[in-house]
Design a protein around this motif. Structure first.
Motif, PDB file in Angstrom:
ATOM      1  N   ARG A 176      -5.352 -28.807  29.036  1.00  0.00           N
ATOM      2  CA  ARG A 176      -3.978 -29.011  29.483  1.00  0.00           C
ATOM      3  C   ARG A 176      -3.678 -27.957  30.532  1.00  0.00           C
ATOM      4  O   ARG A 176      -3.821 -26.779  30.273  1.00  0.00           O
ATOM      5  CB  ARG A 176      -3.018 -28.843  28.310  1.00  0.00           C
ATOM      6  CG  ARG A 176      -2.420 -30.112  27.816  1.00  0.00           C
ATOM      7  CD  ARG A 176      -1.271 -29.807  26.897  1.00  0.00           C
ATOM      8  NE  ARG A 176      -1.690 -29.067  25.704  1.00  0.00           N
ATOM      9  CZ  ARG A 176      -2.045 -29.653  24.578  1.00  0.00           C
ATOM     10  NH1 ARG A 176      -2.037 -30.954  24.477  1.00  0.00           N
ATOM     11  NH2 ARG A 176      -2.401 -28.932  23.532  1.00  0.00           N
ATOM     12  N   SER A 233      -6.882 -21.774  29.671  1.00  0.00           N
ATOM     13  CA  SER A 233      -7.021 -23.047  30.367  1.00  0.00           C
ATOM     14  C   SER A 233      -8.437 -23.157  30.920  1.00  0.00           C
ATOM     15  O   SER A 233      -9.057 -22.158  31.270  1.00  0.00           O
ATOM     16  CB  SER A 233      -5.989 -23.174  31.487  1.00  0.00           C
ATOM     17  OG  SER A 233      -6.373 -22.393  32.590  1.00  0.00           O
ATOM     18  N   ASP A 256     -10.094 -29.729  19.359  1.00  0.00           N
ATOM     19  CA  ASP A 256      -8.709 -29.298  19.525  1.00  0.00           C
ATOM     20  C   ASP A 256      -8.608 -28.129  20.483  1.00  0.00           C
ATOM     21  O   ASP A 256      -7.816 -28.143  21.430  1.00  0.00           O
ATOM     22  CB  ASP A 256      -8.142 -28.914  18.160  1.00  0.00           C
ATOM     23  CG  ASP A 256      -6.730 -28.371  18.259  1.00  0.00           C
ATOM     24  OD1 ASP A 256      -5.940 -28.956  19.005  1.00  0.00           O
ATOM     25  OD2 ASP A 256      -6.426 -27.360  17.592  1.00  0.00           O
ATOM     26  N   ARG A 296      -2.820 -32.927  16.071  1.00  0.00           N
ATOM     27  CA  ARG A 296      -3.208 -32.551  17.427  1.00  0.00           C
ATOM     28  C   ARG A 296      -4.478 -33.247  17.881  1.00  0.00           C
ATOM     29  O   ARG A 296      -4.790 -33.284  19.057  1.00  0.00           O
ATOM     30  CB  ARG A 296      -3.393 -31.037  17.506  1.00  0.00           C
ATOM     31  CG  ARG A 296      -2.084 -30.293  17.613  1.00  0.00           C
ATOM     32  CD  ARG A 296      -2.319 -28.817  17.481  1.00  0.00           C
ATOM     33  NE  ARG A 296      -2.831 -28.489  16.153  1.00  0.00           N
ATOM     34  CZ  ARG A 296      -3.574 -27.431  15.876  1.00  0.00           C
ATOM     35  NH1 ARG A 296      -3.932 -26.619  16.841  1.00  0.00           N
ATOM     36  NH2 ARG A 296      -3.968 -27.209  14.646  1.00  0.00           N
ATOM     37  N   ALA A 344      -3.432 -17.950  25.407  1.00  0.00           N
ATOM     38  CA  ALA A 344      -3.462 -19.319  25.906  1.00  0.00           C
ATOM     39  C   ALA A 344      -4.563 -19.426  26.961  1.00  0.00           C
ATOM     40  O   ALA A 344      -4.576 -18.673  27.926  1.00  0.00           O
ATOM     41  CB  ALA A 344      -2.117 -19.693  26.503  1.00  0.00           C
ATOM     42  N   THR A 384       0.976 -21.108  20.132  1.00  0.00           N
ATOM     43  CA  THR A 384       0.591 -22.298  20.886  1.00  0.00           C
ATOM     44  C   THR A 384       0.302 -23.479  19.967  1.00  0.00           C
ATOM     45  O   THR A 384       0.075 -24.577  20.414  1.00  0.00           O
ATOM     46  CB  THR A 384      -0.681 -22.043  21.715  1.00  0.00           C
ATOM     47  OG1 THR A 384      -1.762 -21.800  20.822  1.00  0.00           O
ATOM     48  CG2 THR A 384      -0.501 -20.870  22.621  1.00  0.00           C
ATOM     49  N   VAL A 385       0.322 -23.227  18.672  1.00  0.00           N
ATOM     50  CA  VAL A 385      -0.071 -24.249  17.718  1.00  0.00           C
ATOM     51  C   VAL A 385       1.159 -24.783  17.009  1.00  0.00           C
ATOM     52  O   VAL A 385       2.077 -24.041  16.706  1.00  0.00           O
ATOM     53  CB  VAL A 385      -1.043 -23.650  16.678  1.00  0.00           C
ATOM     54  CG1 VAL A 385      -1.661 -24.741  15.844  1.00  0.00           C
ATOM     55  CG2 VAL A 385      -2.099 -22.815  17.359  1.00  0.00           C
ATOM     56  N   GLN A 411      -6.817 -28.357  24.113  1.00  0.00           N
ATOM     57  CA  GLN A 411      -5.691 -27.482  24.464  1.00  0.00           C
ATOM     58  C   GLN A 411      -5.961 -26.740  25.765  1.00  0.00           C
ATOM     59  O   GLN A 411      -5.063 -26.530  26.566  1.00  0.00           O
ATOM     60  CB  GLN A 411      -5.445 -26.471  23.343  1.00  0.00           C
ATOM     61  CG  GLN A 411      -4.729 -27.061  22.166  1.00  0.00           C
ATOM     62  CD  GLN A 411      -4.074 -25.988  21.309  1.00  0.00           C
ATOM     63  OE1 GLN A 411      -3.652 -24.964  21.817  1.00  0.00           O
ATOM     64  NE2 GLN A 411      -4.014 -26.261  20.024  1.00  0.00           N
TER      65      GLN A 411
END
Lengths: 309, 309
Positions: free
Chosen positions: A106, A143, A99, B19, A141, B11-12, A103
DNA sequence: TGGCGGCATAAGCTGGGTTTATGAGCAACG
DNA sequence: CGTTGCTCATAAACCCAGCTTATGCCGCCA
């Protein structure tokens, strides 16, 4: 029911997904174990008590084992239930790593931390680090972009990434680095192959003269091996992913050279055995990298501090 | 959508199960990766091609990432897809271990191999062994009973089990044994605790005089610790499962003593750190056991040979 | 003796995943 | 140059697992 089911053993029917409860049910079971009550677990997961009750019941039916001792004042795991719960926890932990990794894949412009990493690191190490990072900075967050050293360097220098991880021999120009872990390439072979019963270590020239299952030229793994052998590695097959190399080795195609990160599981379960090698420098550093001068700050610094031993 | 969703970070949303794709989808993805075609993967799993197509598509929608490159002559993974597939493989492997373990828990009278094992071994080692056993003897039905050394001995002597595994200090009377692995108890603590930054090793009396998070009296782990300290271990809390002890330690309740088998993951991810200890014999052997004289034969012998390094 | 927390059962709804049926793109081959 | 065979996509109909709401029973405690 269809024709593809009969290939496996007689005790098996249908695919894994039919024999293993789904993630929601496993999470529910963990919650029941932790809270000692079906209703409490239901509340925690935001479902109703009958839903939890029925779900646990159908899981017990599916597995053919009683998992929970219900009583009018709570529920406790049975002995079998405790075991099942521990096994379930492994699945859920793997799912959490999935997960957090997914995430990060994305592409999002609101990312507060942009990471670029080589394949091996992204595959085996990063999910764990991201999980740890989320534990202490839940609202960061992240990436993630995976690619070879060159790509990592490009992204850092063009300010498309804040922090990079590479596994090559040298640090790309324009980047500062810190060693965060050590890795070693090892020679592995299916048990049953003659090498699996060798007592002496392999010599460098022996390794160089034997056809090996290898990653393609250009991969970090291959670079290190070629450098160590003086560019002499003889490929038996060249494959484009670590997984494919592992699969070929396990199936007995021949000896393979892989990062020890990639084969921990296989070695522990004896699907592969490692062959000691002498006189070849197969160690390599795993490094965090960033543009020269720009010491990581903020989330990048947090992640970096999680990765060093 | 319900009220329990908002508790986590921004974000969750929703639980893991919402998810992370379900096991069926992950298996399908692995099949696509291996076979290079949606239709081929569908055939292998016994579903139709449109079902596979739609399932992969909905997985991509769920993750927000393109996973496969479709072309009129096959499908290949994208870069992100390769990474996702590797992470998915971990989940599926954990699910396979779960499956083989759960199958063994089902009491079946047609079992060809009846195993009795201590909790730690059943939890951490047996699923891997059973998976390996199934790989080379697919039609061996195995049943598993977990309990402490006494229970294992009883089942062997009353012919309710063919092979046992124990982790205590001594071999129960009436049984022969072979050492199959070594285990060590280690002292672990949440990072942040003062002990995590110690440089010197702990001395035995220091350990004995500090309240510890422990398994309950009677457990194999506790027996070894009490023997090593001369029965002096001071409990801070006593908990009835390895998992509960780990959770307490991770949450910072204090130092815990656990098998190194149980905390590999936590150490790697730095949720716990181990504290070196001097002058205390915390090593123990893991043994396979069987009734004196009755050397394991058949499936029991196969399993035994898988377990020794 | 209520009240509360725990679990089970029953009935009805919904949605995701399935199937069947069909169409369209690309390659190899006679 | 059409035919065959592989690939994947779309559409419509179906089915069942899991959800909710509503209710009842049991045991503990004030």
């Amino acid at each position: 029911m269809s024709n593809a089911d009969e290939q496996a053993g007689p005790t098996v029917s249908g695919s894994l997904a039919h024999r293993v409860p789904d993630l929601g049910a496993l999470e529910l079971l963990l919650a029941v174990a932790r809270l000692g009550s079906l209703g409490g677990a239901a509340r925690e997961l935001g479902i109703t008590q009958p839903a939890a009750s029925s779900r646990i019941r159908s899981m017990e039916r599916q597995l053919g084992v009683a998992l929970v001792d219900r009583s009018p004042r709570g529920s406790r795991l049975t002995d079998a239930g405790a075991l099942v719960t521990d096994w379930a926890r492994r699945i859920v932990e793997a799912a959490e790593a999935f997960d957090v990794g997914a995430q990060a894949l994305r592409v999002r412009r609101d990312s507060r931390l942009r990471v670029a990493a080589s394949m091996t690191i992204a595959e085996y190490l990063l999910p764990g680090w991201l999980l740890a990072l989320r534990a202490q900075r839940p609202d960061t967050a992240v990436s993630l972009h995976a690619g070879n050293s060159t790509v990592v360097a490009e992204r850092l220098l063009s300010d498309e990434a804040d922090l990079g991880f590479v596994e090559g021999l040298s640090v790309p120009a324009g980047l500062d680095s810190a060693v965060i872990a050590h890795d070693r390439l090892i020679v592995v072979i299916a048990p049953g192959h003659a090498w699996a019963r060798r007592r002496r270590s392999l010599a460098a020239d022996e390794l160089a003269s034997t056809p090996l299952i290898l990653r393609e030229k250009g991969s970090g793994t291959r670079q290190v091996l070629d450098a160590a052998l003086g560019g002499l590695a003889r490929p038996l097959i060249e494959l484009s992913s670590t997984t494919a190399v592992k699969a070929a080795a396990v199936s007995g195609a021949g000896p393979a050279v892989l990062s020890e990160l990639a084969v921990g599981e296989e070695l522990a379960m004896r699907r592969l055995v490692s062959v000691p090698v002498d006189g070849v420098a197969l160690a390599r550093d795993l490094r965090a990298v960033w543009p020269t001068g720009h010491r990581p700050t903020g989330p990048a610094r947090d992640l970096l501090s999680l990765t060093r031993g």
